[in-house]
Design a protein around this motif. Structure first.
Motif, PDB file in Angstrom:
ATOM      1  N   TRP A  11       0.697  -1.307   0.088  1.00  0.00           N
ATOM      2  CA  TRP A  11      -0.187   0.013  -0.036  1.00  0.00           C
ATOM      3  C   TRP A  11       0.811   1.273   0.060  1.00  0.00           C
ATOM      4  O   TRP A  11       0.371   2.431  -0.529  1.00  0.00           O
ATOM      5  N   TYR A  16       2.221   2.357  -5.558  1.00  0.00           N
ATOM      6  CA  TYR A  16       0.727   2.074  -5.406  1.00  0.00           C
ATOM      7  C   TYR A  16       0.201   3.629  -5.881  1.00  0.00           C
ATOM      8  O   TYR A  16       0.471   4.377  -5.392  1.00  0.00           O
ATOM      9  N   VAL A 101      -8.173   2.120  -5.587  1.00  0.00           N
ATOM     10  CA  VAL A 101      -7.278   1.101  -5.866  1.00  0.00           C
ATOM     11  C   VAL A 101      -7.467   0.078  -5.097  1.00  0.00           C
ATOM     12  O   VAL A 101      -7.276  -1.230  -5.286  1.00  0.00           O
ATOM     13  N   THR A 102      -7.724   0.044  -3.506  1.00  0.00           N
ATOM     14  CA  THR A 102      -7.725  -0.799  -2.653  1.00  0.00           C
ATOM     15  C   THR A 102      -8.677  -1.779  -2.847  1.00  0.00           C
ATOM     16  O   THR A 102      -8.892  -2.928  -2.851  1.00  0.00           O
ATOM     17  N   ALA A 104     -10.429  -2.277  -5.497  1.00  0.00           N
ATOM     18  CA  ALA A 104     -10.246  -2.912  -6.803  1.00  0.00           C
ATOM     19  C   ALA A 104      -9.422  -4.215  -6.597  1.00  0.00           C
ATOM     20  O   ALA A 104      -9.520  -5.237  -7.380  1.00  0.00           O
ATOM     21  N   ALA A 105      -8.502  -3.883  -5.635  1.00  0.00           N
ATOM     22  CA  ALA A 105      -7.652  -5.051  -5.423  1.00  0.00           C
ATOM     23  C   ALA A 105      -7.916  -6.227  -4.347  1.00  0.00           C
ATOM     24  O   ALA A 105      -7.187  -6.668  -3.467  1.00  0.00           O
ATOM     25  N   ARG A 106      -9.288  -6.328  -4.162  1.00  0.00           N
ATOM     26  CA  ARG A 106      -9.961  -7.140  -3.284  1.00  0.00           C
ATOM     27  C   ARG A 106      -9.745  -6.678  -1.712  1.00  0.00           C
ATOM     28  O   ARG A 106      -9.607  -7.474  -1.075  1.00  0.00           O
TER      29      ARG A 106
END
Length: 148
Positions: A11, A16, A101-102, A104-106
């Motif tokens: 992260w 990132y 982003v977080t 979307a990254a599960r």
């Protein structure tokens, strides 16, 4: 689930996509003005940011978000504590990018919030220890300033 330190390092990586590289907290101006001229002055500048400036405020907000992730008033406090319009833009833009982003990254679905609040909420959702989250967040904050 990823190991807490590995997740935090991902992260907080410059790769990132939250846009941290675009903010210097006035350091570029201080260098141009001759206020920061070498390693000692740079170290003092970064220490001041961490101990008395945005780094300190971010760590407090991050810890608050970890203690009470559902507290919507904390995001409003974070906005109110932004010392300038530019600082507010920085925190809001990075927080929105981090949340997008977080998720979307599960990661956990996060409402856009100022960056330290969004980061603290995500760390809490993963059961990460507050001291670990705050220390690595501040290390990344300092590293970003060195890069500037």
């Amino acid at each position: 689930m990823a190991e807490p330190a590995a997740l935090l390092l991902a992260w907080l990586s410059p790769g990132y996509p939250v846009g941290a590289y675009t903010y210097s907290h006035g350091l570029e101006h201080a260098v141009a003005a001759g206020d920061v001229t070498g390693p000692a002055a740079l170290s003092a500048w970064i220490a001041d940011c961490l101990e008395h400036g945005a780094g300190r405020t971010d760590a407090i907000l991050l810890a608050g978000a970890m203690r009470a992730p559902e507290d919507e008033a904390l995001a409003e406090r974070a906005r109110a504590l932004a010392a300038s319009r530019e600082r507010l833009l920085e925190s809001e833009a990075q927080g929105a990018a981090f949340a997008t982003v977080t998720a979307a990254a599960r990661g956990p679905a996060l409402a856009p919030a100022p960056y330290p609040v969004a980061f603290g909420r995500a760390a809490a959702a993963h059961g990460i220890a507050p001291a670990l989250a705050a220390s690595l967040y501040l290390q990344a904050f300092a590293a970003n300033l060195v890069s500037a």
